[in-house]
Scaffold this motif. Structure first.
Motif, PDB file in Angstrom:
ATOM      1  N   GLN A 321      -7.042  14.983  -8.569  1.00 29.11           N
ATOM      2  CA  GLN A 321      -6.368  16.411  -7.336  1.00 29.11           C
ATOM      3  C   GLN A 321      -8.246  16.721  -7.981  1.00 29.11           C
ATOM      4  O   GLN A 321      -8.640  17.084  -6.472  1.00 29.11           O
ATOM      5  N   PHE A 322      -9.256  16.366  -8.750  1.00 31.46           N
ATOM      6  CA  PHE A 322     -10.614  16.915  -9.216  1.00 31.46           C
ATOM      7  C   PHE A 322     -11.319  15.814  -8.022  1.00 31.46           C
ATOM      8  O   PHE A 322     -11.879  16.370  -8.024  1.00 31.46           O
ATOM      9  N   ASP A 323     -11.191  14.783  -7.844  1.00 28.52           N
ATOM     10  CA  ASP A 323     -11.764  13.652  -7.130  1.00 28.52           C
ATOM     11  C   ASP A 323     -11.622  14.596  -5.117  1.00 28.52           C
ATOM     12  O   ASP A 323     -12.495  13.973  -5.068  1.00 28.52           O
ATOM     13  N   LYS A 324     -11.185  15.499  -5.093  1.00 33.28           N
ATOM     14  CA  LYS A 324     -10.331  16.066  -3.448  1.00 33.28           C
ATOM     15  C   LYS A 324     -12.315  16.529  -3.453  1.00 33.28           C
ATOM     16  O   LYS A 324     -12.333  16.501  -2.428  1.00 33.28           O
ATOM     17  N   PHE A 325     -12.785  17.308  -4.180  1.00 32.84           N
ATOM     18  CA  PHE A 325     -13.600  17.971  -3.811  1.00 32.84           C
ATOM     19  C   PHE A 325     -15.120  17.101  -4.016  1.00 32.84           C
ATOM     20  O   PHE A 325     -16.540  17.147  -4.426  1.00 32.84           O
ATOM     21  N   GLN A 326     -15.200  15.542  -3.833  1.00 34.74           N
ATOM     22  CA  GLN A 326     -16.307  15.049  -4.672  1.00 34.74           C
ATOM     23  C   GLN A 326     -17.004  14.528  -2.841  1.00 34.74           C
ATOM     24  O   GLN A 326     -16.783  15.119  -2.105  1.00 34.74           O
ATOM     25  N   TYR A 327     -18.314  14.612  -3.235  1.00 34.58           N
ATOM     26  CA  TYR A 327     -19.333  14.436  -2.354  1.00 34.58           C
ATOM     27  C   TYR A 327     -18.927  13.634  -1.080  1.00 34.58           C
ATOM     28  O   TYR A 327     -19.370  14.186  -0.481  1.00 34.58           O
ATOM     29  N   LEU A 328     -19.031  12.578  -1.095  1.00 37.12           N
ATOM     30  CA  LEU A 328     -17.760  12.200   0.390  1.00 37.12           C
ATOM     31  C   LEU A 328     -17.065  13.110   0.649  1.00 37.12           C
ATOM     32  O   LEU A 328     -17.281  12.887   2.407  1.00 37.12           O
ATOM     33  N   LEU A 329     -16.101  13.755   0.402  1.00 34.31           N
ATOM     34  CA  LEU A 329     -15.457  14.818   0.919  1.00 34.31           C
ATOM     35  C   LEU A 329     -16.086  16.064   1.829  1.00 34.31           C
ATOM     36  O   LEU A 329     -16.012  16.724   2.571  1.00 34.31           O
ATOM     37  N   PHE A 330     -17.196  16.393   0.428  1.00 44.29           N
ATOM     38  CA  PHE A 330     -18.028  17.865   0.696  1.00 44.29           C
ATOM     39  C   PHE A 330     -19.822  17.292   0.024  1.00 44.29           C
ATOM     40  O   PHE A 330     -19.848  17.578  -0.513  1.00 44.29           O
ATOM     41  N   PRO A 331     -19.901  16.947   1.497  1.00 43.57           N
ATOM     42  CA  PRO A 331     -21.243  16.102   1.112  1.00 43.57           C
ATOM     43  C   PRO A 331     -21.847  17.323   0.911  1.00 43.57           C
ATOM     44  O   PRO A 331     -23.542  17.335   0.800  1.00 43.57           O
ATOM     45  N   ASN A 332     -22.411  18.879   0.814  1.00 43.33           N
ATOM     46  CA  ASN A 332     -23.292  19.429   1.002  1.00 43.33           C
ATOM     47  C   ASN A 332     -22.140  20.601  -0.421  1.00 43.33           C
ATOM     48  O   ASN A 332     -23.074  21.979  -0.390  1.00 43.33           O
ATOM     49  N   LEU A 333     -21.692  20.832  -0.998  1.00 47.99           N
ATOM     50  CA  LEU A 333     -20.783  21.254  -1.619  1.00 47.99           C
ATOM     51  C   LEU A 333     -21.767  21.294  -3.163  1.00 47.99           C
ATOM     52  O   LEU A 333     -22.361  20.548  -3.978  1.00 47.99           O
ATOM     53  N   ARG A 334     -22.451  22.416  -3.874  1.00 47.39           N
ATOM     54  CA  ARG A 334     -23.119  23.105  -4.380  1.00 47.39           C
ATOM     55  C   ARG A 334     -22.800  23.856  -5.091  1.00 47.39           C
ATOM     56  O   ARG A 334     -22.842  23.585  -6.704  1.00 47.39           O
ATOM     57  N   VAL A 335     -21.216  24.326  -5.149  1.00 49.35           N
ATOM     58  CA  VAL A 335     -21.242  25.793  -6.357  1.00 49.35           C
ATOM     59  C   VAL A 335     -19.482  25.250  -6.047  1.00 49.35           C
ATOM     60  O   VAL A 335     -18.900  25.737  -4.782  1.00 49.35           O
ATOM     61  N   LEU A 336     -18.339  24.697  -7.182  1.00 49.85           N
ATOM     62  CA  LEU A 336     -17.285  24.771  -7.020  1.00 49.85           C
ATOM     63  C   LEU A 336     -16.388  25.542  -8.242  1.00 49.85           C
ATOM     64  O   LEU A 336     -17.328  25.860  -9.714  1.00 49.85           O
ATOM     65  N   THR A 337     -16.100  26.012  -7.713  1.00 54.84           N
ATOM     66  CA  THR A 337     -15.088  27.634  -8.747  1.00 54.84           C
ATOM     67  C   THR A 337     -13.622  27.154  -8.798  1.00 54.84           C
ATOM     68  O   THR A 337     -13.104  26.892  -7.941  1.00 54.84           O
ATOM     69  N   LEU A 338     -12.759  26.319  -9.827  1.00 58.23           N
ATOM     70  CA  LEU A 338     -11.569  26.205  -9.908  1.00 58.23           C
ATOM     71  C   LEU A 338     -11.265  27.351 -11.182  1.00 58.23           C
ATOM     72  O   LEU A 338     -11.301  27.102 -12.061  1.00 58.23           O
ATOM     73  N   HIS A 339      -9.986  28.418 -11.196  1.00 59.45           N
ATOM     74  CA  HIS A 339      -9.386  29.018 -11.797  1.00 59.45           C
ATOM     75  C   HIS A 339      -8.029  28.996 -11.803  1.00 59.45           C
ATOM     76  O   HIS A 339      -7.215  29.347 -10.969  1.00 59.45           O
ATOM     77  N   GLY A 340      -7.751  29.175 -12.968  1.00 56.14           N
ATOM     78  CA  GLY A 340      -6.207  29.297 -12.828  1.00 56.14           C
ATOM     79  C   GLY A 340      -5.069  27.844 -13.467  1.00 56.14           C
ATOM     80  O   GLY A 340      -4.169  27.853 -13.220  1.00 56.14           O
ATOM     81  N   PHE A 341      -5.851  27.339 -13.051  1.00 54.24           N
ATOM     82  CA  PHE A 341      -5.628  25.343 -12.934  1.00 54.24           C
ATOM     83  C   PHE A 341      -4.748  24.591 -14.498  1.00 54.24           C
ATOM     84  O   PHE A 341      -5.367  25.488 -15.482  1.00 54.24           O
ATOM     85  N   SER A 342      -4.380  24.166 -14.457  1.00 52.77           N
ATOM     86  CA  SER A 342      -3.580  23.281 -15.634  1.00 52.77           C
ATOM     87  C   SER A 342      -4.446  22.151 -15.995  1.00 52.77           C
ATOM     88  O   SER A 342      -4.131  20.837 -15.169  1.00 52.77           O
ATOM     89  N   MET A 343      -4.993  22.573 -17.365  1.00 57.22           N
ATOM     90  CA  MET A 343      -5.676  20.467 -17.090  1.00 57.22           C
ATOM     91  C   MET A 343      -5.834  20.237 -18.473  1.00 57.22           C
ATOM     92  O   MET A 343      -5.832  20.905 -19.462  1.00 57.22           O
ATOM     93  N   ASN A 344      -5.741  18.487 -18.732  1.00 55.92           N
ATOM     94  CA  ASN A 344      -5.848  18.058 -19.658  1.00 55.92           C
ATOM     95  C   ASN A 344      -7.181  17.894 -20.357  1.00 55.92           C
ATOM     96  O   ASN A 344      -7.639  16.444 -19.534  1.00 55.92           O
ATOM     97  N   LEU A 345      -7.684  18.030 -20.944  1.00 52.54           N
ATOM     98  CA  LEU A 345      -8.502  18.548 -21.735  1.00 52.54           C
ATOM     99  C   LEU A 345      -8.472  16.987 -22.970  1.00 52.54           C
ATOM    100  O   LEU A 345      -9.755  16.323 -23.295  1.00 52.54           O
ATOM    101  N   ASP A 346      -7.926  16.387 -23.418  1.00 48.77           N
ATOM    102  CA  ASP A 346      -8.001  15.170 -23.831  1.00 48.77           C
ATOM    103  C   ASP A 346      -8.369  14.159 -23.130  1.00 48.77           C
ATOM    104  O   ASP A 346      -9.213  12.439 -23.221  1.00 48.77           O
ATOM    105  N   SER A 347      -8.841  14.303 -21.374  1.00 46.85           N
ATOM    106  CA  SER A 347      -8.867  13.390 -20.714  1.00 46.85           C
ATOM    107  C   SER A 347     -10.400  14.013 -19.946  1.00 46.85           C
ATOM    108  O   SER A 347     -10.917  13.302 -19.099  1.00 46.85           O
ATOM    109  N   TYR A 348     -10.796  14.817 -21.093  1.00 47.88           N
ATOM    110  CA  TYR A 348     -12.529  15.828 -20.388  1.00 47.88           C
ATOM    111  C   TYR A 348     -13.835  14.473 -20.194  1.00 47.88           C
ATOM    112  O   TYR A 348     -14.471  14.304 -19.318  1.00 47.88           O
ATOM    113  N   ARG A 349     -13.664  13.015 -20.940  1.00 49.27           N
ATOM    114  CA  ARG A 349     -14.256  12.026 -20.513  1.00 49.27           C
ATOM    115  C   ARG A 349     -14.562  11.372 -19.195  1.00 49.27           C
ATOM    116  O   ARG A 349     -15.686  11.397 -18.111  1.00 49.27           O
TER     117      ARG A 349
END
Length: 408
Positions: A321-349
């Protein structure tokens, strides 16, 4: 004092700053804050609540002279007050029946300071029968209008403005529909009617008469219009910023239709108080393919899910899901804010690697619920911060678990 105010209103801000510095060269004492240019003072005071600014104005004449335009830049009023102001300015107010609630027109110096006006009550008759944009005859520097509306936005099709920059349509049902002015056929003060179950419809074509509008904020509206090029010409749409709060849509609408003009730079999508729309197939499809093919112009994107304390309602922010906002799809995206989602921080690397390889962000703001088994230890949180600093972006992370622990 009146001449000083007049200079501020009618002169350029640069000229005013020069005048202030010259005038203060003859003074032995003055406040260092007031030596700053007006725009910088405004930025500083934007971080301060209004009562505190008013208290500051009360300390001495110098602060009052300088800060009064900021205090009076934002105003609110009822339909009753606004209609009377318009009728008084046009000389159309009836004198046959004196009105005990007649308002006194505000001094011109105050009306020149108003940049934002919020209409606190909702009034269907006023929307359709009163040209609210005539306010520019009274408030020449008005650029942001907030309207409490219980209805769809169809009435905007019959309105025009060549000066309004920002429009906010919201609904507070606690403020009942007012009927305390001349057009009132029943001669009653208020009417509390049963709330309509029909959705409040909004279409982008309703804004065709607001030629200078650059930002629109909508709260609780529903979208279902077709992507029909015969409906309206998007070439005159100048919107570069859209804020949608608790808004819903249905087929054939997609959020990409807001960017048919290809000029949209900022998009904010917020859902609060357990709004069930985030569980719908329409929202899921949006997250799977955000903005479809209309994402290239987006520079700032925010998706916030606030108040979803029930874990069964939370949306997962996976690597995919996070990969959906990468630069190939959003080439001019400079500020990304995602609040209230669930995330497995064991995979933070894995997230860090994805950011490093596939993102071109200047700022990343995350506020997520930690779904990992044990959660991050203090050592891992420090490593997390060190890795992020190596990416060279402004990163802010807020992590919530059952103990509401915070890592930054």
């Amino acid at each position: 004092m009146k001449r000083l105010f007049s200079d501020y209103v009618y002169g350029s801000r640069v000229d005013n700053d020069i005048k202030r510095i010259k005038n203060r060269s003859h003074c032995h004492t003055h406040n260092a804050l007031l030596d700053l240019p007006h725009d910088i003072i405004s930025q500083i005071l934007s971080l301060v609540d209004t009562p505190s600014i008013i208290n500051l104005c009360s300390t001495n004449t110098e602060f009052r002279n300088e800060l009064s335009p900021i205090v009076f830049s934002r105003a609110k009023g009822s339909w009753h007050q606004i209609i009377q102001m318009i009728e008084q300015s046009e000389g159309t107010m009836s004198d046959s029946k004196p009105d005990s609630n007649m308002i006194t027109p505000p001094p011109q110096i105050l009306t020149n300071w108003v940049e934002q006006l919020r209409i606190s009550d909702w009034y269907s008759y006023g929307e359709w029968q009163v040209d609210i944009f005539k306010l520019h005859q009274i408030l020449p520097h008005l650029n942001h209008l907030l309207i409490n509306s219980a209805n769809s936005s169809n009435w905007l099709k019959y309105r025009e403005s060549k000066s309004l920059k920002e429009l906010t349509l919201y609904y507070e049902k606690a403020h009942y529909e007012a009927f305390d002015h001349k057009p009132n056929p029943k001669n009653i003060n208020q009417l509390s009617r049963k709330e309509s179950t029909n959705p409040r419809i909004f279409e982008l074509s309703h804004l065709r008469g607001l030629s200078e509008l650059t930002k629109v904020s909508l709260d609780g509206y529903h979208f279902n219009w077709c992507d029909d090029y015969e409906t309206y010409d998007p070439s005159n749409i100048k919107l570069d910023s859209i804020v949608l709060t608790n808004c819903t849509w249905e087929y054939p609408f997609t959020l990409s239709q807001f960017n048919r003009h290809g000029k949209l730079r900022n998009l904010t999508l917020r859902y609060t108080t357990q709004n069930s729309f985030i569980l719908s197939e329409r929202f899921t499809k949006f997250m799977e393919n955000p903005l479809v093919d209309a994402s290239t112009s987006i520079e700032k994107l925010e998706i916030s899910l606030e108040g979803y304390t029930d874990s069964t309602w939370r949306k997962l922010l996976s690597i995919k899901q996070f990969d959906k906002f990468q630069y190939l799809l959003f080439p001019n995206l400079r500020v990304l804010t995602l609040h209230g989602f669930s995330m497995n921080l064991d995979s933070y690397r894995s997230y860090l690697t994805l950011i490093q390889d596939n993102f071109r962000l200047h700022r990343l703001n995350l506020a997520v619920w930690d779904t990992s088994t044990n959660g991050l230890s203090d050592i891992n949180s420090i490593r997390f911060s060190q890795h992020i600093r190596q990416l060279g972006i402004n990163f802010q992370l807020k992590v919530l678990d059952e103990n509401r622990r915070l890592y930054t």
